[in-house]
Enzyme design. Structure first.
Site, mmCIF file in Angstrom:
data_model
loop_
_atom_site.group_PDB
_atom_site.id
_atom_site.type_symbol
_atom_site.label_atom_id
_atom_site.label_comp_id
_atom_site.label_asym_id
_atom_site.label_seq_id
_atom_site.Cartn_x
_atom_site.Cartn_y
_atom_site.Cartn_z
ATOM 1 C CG HIS A 66 39.446 32.622 42.205
ATOM 2 N ND1 HIS A 66 37.630 32.853 42.089
ATOM 3 C CD2 HIS A 66 39.567 31.693 43.404
ATOM 4 C CE1 HIS A 66 37.085 32.217 43.099
ATOM 5 N NE2 HIS A 66 38.150 32.031 43.571
ATOM 6 C CE1 TYR A 135 34.449 37.845 36.647
ATOM 7 C CE2 TYR A 135 33.305 38.539 38.231
ATOM 8 C CZ TYR A 135 33.721 37.562 37.567
ATOM 9 O OH TYR A 135 33.554 36.145 37.576
#
Length: 202
Positions: A66, A135
């Site tokens: 992605h 993240y």
């Protein structure tokens, strides 16, 4: 001070960094600083994070590859439970390593972090029964700005560990599985991304 060790330009790809925090442990458990702006800046890493994300996935799940096109994100990723094989692919058209990939196993035991700057496609494969993945991002998520790259593009040749199967002309999970028989599990979206020569680049 000095609570992290940073390996820069890993895999020979400019900008990719592996970060190892100092872990202070004894018989009772451990403590570590998972992020310190001061220590990052001392290591020459001056990115600004604006959003934290967390996901949980089961064995065989592959998320990726992605990126955001108009609002690219740098990501500082780590695993707090289980293990994943985490991958970045350079999509910077002016880069000497355009199309090159680097992968690293991130686990709750090794506590390593991986920084992927803007201009890369990113994804991971879950190797444990369950993995929790955290993240930090340098830009917000922008719906409609998503881009993707086929996780199994033969031109890139990512060597996903434990994965068995043969490329059949698409990003479909059909025909792939892990060595222990666990099925490869991708979203419908991730089975439709194009290969490098037909995808977006920065």
């Amino acid at each position: 001070m000095g609570q992290i060790k940073v390996e820069k330009n890993v895999g020979g790809i400019e900008g990719l960094c592996v970060i190892e925090p100092a872990v202070h442990g004894d018989a009772r458990g451990y403590f570590m600083e998972t992020y310190s702006q001061r220590d990052m800046e001392e290591a020459g890493l001056t990115m600004n994070f604006v959003q934290d994300n967390q996901s949980c996935s089961t064995k065989g799940v592959l998320r990726g590859l992605h990126f955001q096109k108009e609002f690219p994100q740098g990501k500082l990723v780590r695993v707090i439970k289980g293990s994943v094989f985490d991958v970045a692919v350079d999509l910077r058209s002016d880069s000497n390593t355009y199309g090159k990939w680097f992968g690293i196993e991130l686990t709750e035991e090794n506590k390593k972090q991986f920084y992927i700057p803007e201009g890369f496609a990113h994804g991971f494969l879950v190797l444990s029964d369950v993995a929790e993945f955290c993240y930090k991002c340098t830009d917000f998520y922008h719906p409609g700005d998503e881009g993707g790259l086929a996780w199994n593009d033969p031109e890139i040749g990512i060597e996903w560990p434990q994965l068995v199967g043969e490329y059949k002309g698409s990003a479909s999970a059909e025909g792939y599985h892990l060595e222990d028989g666990a099925a490869l599990n991708l979203s419908d979206k991730d089975q439709k991304w194009a290969v490098l020569k037909d995808t977006f680049h920065f």
